[in-house]
Design a protein around this motif. Structure first.
Motif, short mmCIF file in Angstrom:
data_model
loop_
_atom_site.label_atom_id
_atom_site.label_comp_id
_atom_site.label_asym_id
_atom_site.label_seq_id
_atom_site.Cartn_x
_atom_site.Cartn_y
_atom_site.Cartn_z
N GLY A 101 0.80 -1.22 0.00
CA GLY A 101 0.00 0.00 0.00
C GLY A 101 0.83 1.27 0.00
O GLY A 101 2.05 1.26 -0.18
N ASP A 102 0.16 2.38 0.22
CA ASP A 102 0.80 3.69 0.18
C ASP A 102 1.93 3.85 1.20
O ASP A 102 2.96 4.44 0.88
CB ASP A 102 -0.23 4.81 0.36
CG ASP A 102 -1.16 4.93 -0.84
OD1 ASP A 102 -0.81 4.41 -1.93
OD2 ASP A 102 -2.23 5.55 -0.70
N PRO A 103 1.79 3.33 2.42
CA PRO A 103 2.91 3.48 3.37
C PRO A 103 4.20 2.81 2.86
O PRO A 103 5.29 3.35 3.02
CB PRO A 103 2.40 2.81 4.64
CG PRO A 103 0.92 2.91 4.56
CD PRO A 103 0.61 2.75 3.09
N GLU A 104 4.06 1.65 2.23
CA GLU A 104 5.24 0.96 1.69
C GLU A 104 5.80 1.71 0.48
O GLU A 104 7.01 1.85 0.32
CB GLU A 104 4.86 -0.48 1.32
CG GLU A 104 6.04 -1.37 1.07
CD GLU A 104 6.82 -1.74 2.32
OE1 GLU A 104 7.98 -2.12 2.15
OE2 GLU A 104 6.29 -1.64 3.45
N LEU A 105 4.92 2.23 -0.36
CA LEU A 105 5.35 3.02 -1.53
C LEU A 105 6.07 4.28 -1.07
O LEU A 105 7.04 4.72 -1.70
CB LEU A 105 4.15 3.37 -2.40
CG LEU A 105 4.42 4.17 -3.66
CD1 LEU A 105 5.40 3.45 -4.59
CD2 LEU A 105 3.12 4.45 -4.40
N ALA A 106 5.64 4.87 0.04
CA ALA A 106 6.25 6.10 0.55
C ALA A 106 7.72 5.91 0.93
O ALA A 106 8.49 6.86 0.90
CB ALA A 106 5.46 6.62 1.75
N THR A 107 8.11 4.68 1.26
CA THR A 107 9.52 4.44 1.57
C THR A 107 10.39 4.68 0.34
O THR A 107 11.57 4.98 0.46
CB THR A 107 9.78 3.02 2.11
OG1 THR A 107 9.46 2.07 1.10
CG2 THR A 107 8.99 2.76 3.36
N TYR A 108 9.81 4.55 -0.85
CA TYR A 108 10.55 4.81 -2.09
C TYR A 108 10.37 6.25 -2.56
O TYR A 108 11.33 6.89 -2.97
CB TYR A 108 10.10 3.83 -3.18
CG TYR A 108 10.41 2.40 -2.81
CD1 TYR A 108 11.70 1.91 -2.89
CD2 TYR A 108 9.42 1.57 -2.32
CE1 TYR A 108 12.00 0.61 -2.51
CE2 TYR A 108 9.70 0.27 -1.93
CZ TYR A 108 10.99 -0.20 -2.03
OH TYR A 108 11.29 -1.48 -1.64
N THR A 109 9.14 6.77 -2.49
CA THR A 109 8.89 8.13 -2.99
C THR A 109 9.57 9.18 -2.11
O THR A 109 9.78 10.30 -2.55
CB THR A 109 7.38 8.43 -3.08
OG1 THR A 109 6.79 8.29 -1.79
CG2 THR A 109 6.70 7.50 -4.08
N GLY A 110 9.93 8.81 -0.90
CA GLY A 110 10.62 9.74 -0.01
C GLY A 110 12.11 9.82 -0.23
O GLY A 110 12.81 10.58 0.45
N ARG A 111 12.64 9.08 -1.17
CA ARG A 111 14.09 9.06 -1.42
C ARG A 111 14.52 10.13 -2.41
O ARG A 111 15.35 9.90 -3.29
CB ARG A 111 14.51 7.68 -1.95
CG ARG A 111 14.29 6.58 -0.95
CD ARG A 111 14.70 5.25 -1.48
NE ARG A 111 14.51 4.23 -0.46
CZ ARG A 111 14.64 2.94 -0.66
NH1 ARG A 111 14.97 2.50 -1.86
NH2 ARG A 111 14.44 2.09 0.31
N LEU A 112 13.98 11.30 -2.26
CA LEU A 112 14.29 12.41 -3.15
C LEU A 112 15.55 13.15 -2.70
O LEU A 112 15.76 13.34 -1.51
CB LEU A 112 13.12 13.41 -3.16
CG LEU A 112 11.78 12.88 -3.68
CD1 LEU A 112 10.68 13.88 -3.36
CD2 LEU A 112 11.86 12.63 -5.18
N SER A 113 16.34 13.57 -3.65
CA SER A 113 17.46 14.48 -3.38
C SER A 113 17.00 15.85 -3.86
O SER A 113 16.64 16.01 -5.03
CB SER A 113 18.70 14.04 -4.15
OG SER A 113 19.15 12.80 -3.70
N TYR A 114 17.01 16.82 -2.97
CA TYR A 114 16.51 18.14 -3.34
C TYR A 114 17.44 18.77 -4.37
O TYR A 114 18.63 18.91 -4.13
CB TYR A 114 16.42 19.05 -2.11
CG TYR A 114 15.17 19.89 -2.12
CD1 TYR A 114 14.06 19.49 -1.39
CD2 TYR A 114 15.09 21.05 -2.87
CE1 TYR A 114 12.90 20.25 -1.39
CE2 TYR A 114 13.94 21.81 -2.88
CZ TYR A 114 12.83 21.40 -2.14
OH TYR A 114 11.68 22.15 -2.16
N PRO A 115 16.91 19.13 -5.55
CA PRO A 115 17.76 19.76 -6.57
C PRO A 115 18.31 21.11 -6.09
O PRO A 115 17.59 21.89 -5.47
CB PRO A 115 16.81 19.96 -7.76
CG PRO A 115 15.68 19.00 -7.52
CD PRO A 115 15.56 18.90 -6.03
N ALA A 116 19.56 21.36 -6.38
CA ALA A 116 20.21 22.61 -5.95
C ALA A 116 19.48 23.83 -6.51
O ALA A 116 19.30 24.83 -5.80
CB ALA A 116 21.68 22.62 -6.38
N ALA A 117 19.05 23.76 -7.78
CA ALA A 117 18.34 24.89 -8.39
C ALA A 117 17.03 25.17 -7.66
O ALA A 117 16.66 26.33 -7.44
CB ALA A 117 18.06 24.61 -9.86
N ALA A 118 16.32 24.11 -7.26
CA ALA A 118 15.05 24.28 -6.54
C ALA A 118 15.29 24.87 -5.16
O ALA A 118 14.55 25.73 -4.70
CB ALA A 118 14.33 22.95 -6.43
#
Length: 192
Positions: A101-118
């Motif tokens: 479900g969504d909680p398990e998917l969130a473990t992957y979608t949370g692996r973002l590296s914030y772009p320097a430009a952003a």
């Protein structure tokens, strides 16, 4: 292999049978048996409701590779690829799910590296990526549906493409169909 010794009361016979090295594992998002580092048998996956209570959202049999139970969803139309390759919207028995479900998917979608430009431009918000899931649960054709720019769209796509193929295909009746799922990625700067 480990063995358990059993004693038969009737004949005094000792019998050795293999025992399972399975261990019960419980996390905030699910519970079930683990054997040699792999999920086995039926696992229950949870989500937290708005009032803070925990509910079962799905049960997935990892040994058989099939969905056993899912929490009912809104009766809406979902995109489905027809046999002639066109897309149509229809009612589904169940839409595309991620195992756990969504909680398990969130473990992957949370692996973002914030772009320097952003970060430099203080860009925050949500990027929505649409993912096509085939009848075997394989993801492809990840595309930005709603973007915010400044490198965030590309980062969301990178992460979307790295999500493992643990998708449960959509179904119409008992037949798996090619469908799409929209996955949100939230970019939020700490302390802002």
């Amino acid at each position: 292999m480990k063995y358990a010794l059993l004693f038969s009361l009737a004949g005094g016979l000792l019998v050795s049978l293999p025992t399972s090295a399975q261990k019960l594992r419980k996390t905030a998002t699910g519970s079930g048996l683990m054997e040699k580092g792999e999920k086995v048998g039926v696992w229950e996956y949870y989500a937290t409701t708005r009032d803070g209570s925990q509910v079962i959202t799905q049960k997935y049999d990892h040994s058989a590779g099939r969905l056993v139970f899912f929490r009912p969803f809104d009766d809406v139309l979902y995109p489905v690829r027809t046999p002639d390759g066109e897309w149509s919207r229809m009612r589904l028995t169940h839409p595309v799910f991620f195992v756990g479900g969504d909680p398990e998917l969130a473990t992957y979608t949370g692996r973002l590296s914030y772009p320097a430009a952003a970060e430099a431009k203080n860009v925050q918000g949500r990027v929505v990526v649409t993912i096509t899931v085939d009848t075997l649960g394989r993801a492809s054709n990840q595309q930005v549906l709603l973007g915010i720019g400044a490198g965030c769209d590309e980062e969301a796509l990178r992460v979307a493409r790295s999500i493992p193929d643990q998708w449960i295909p959509a179904r119409v009746g008992s037949r798996a169909v090619v469908s799409k799922i929209d996955v949100p990625f939230t970019f939020r700067l700490a302390g802002r």
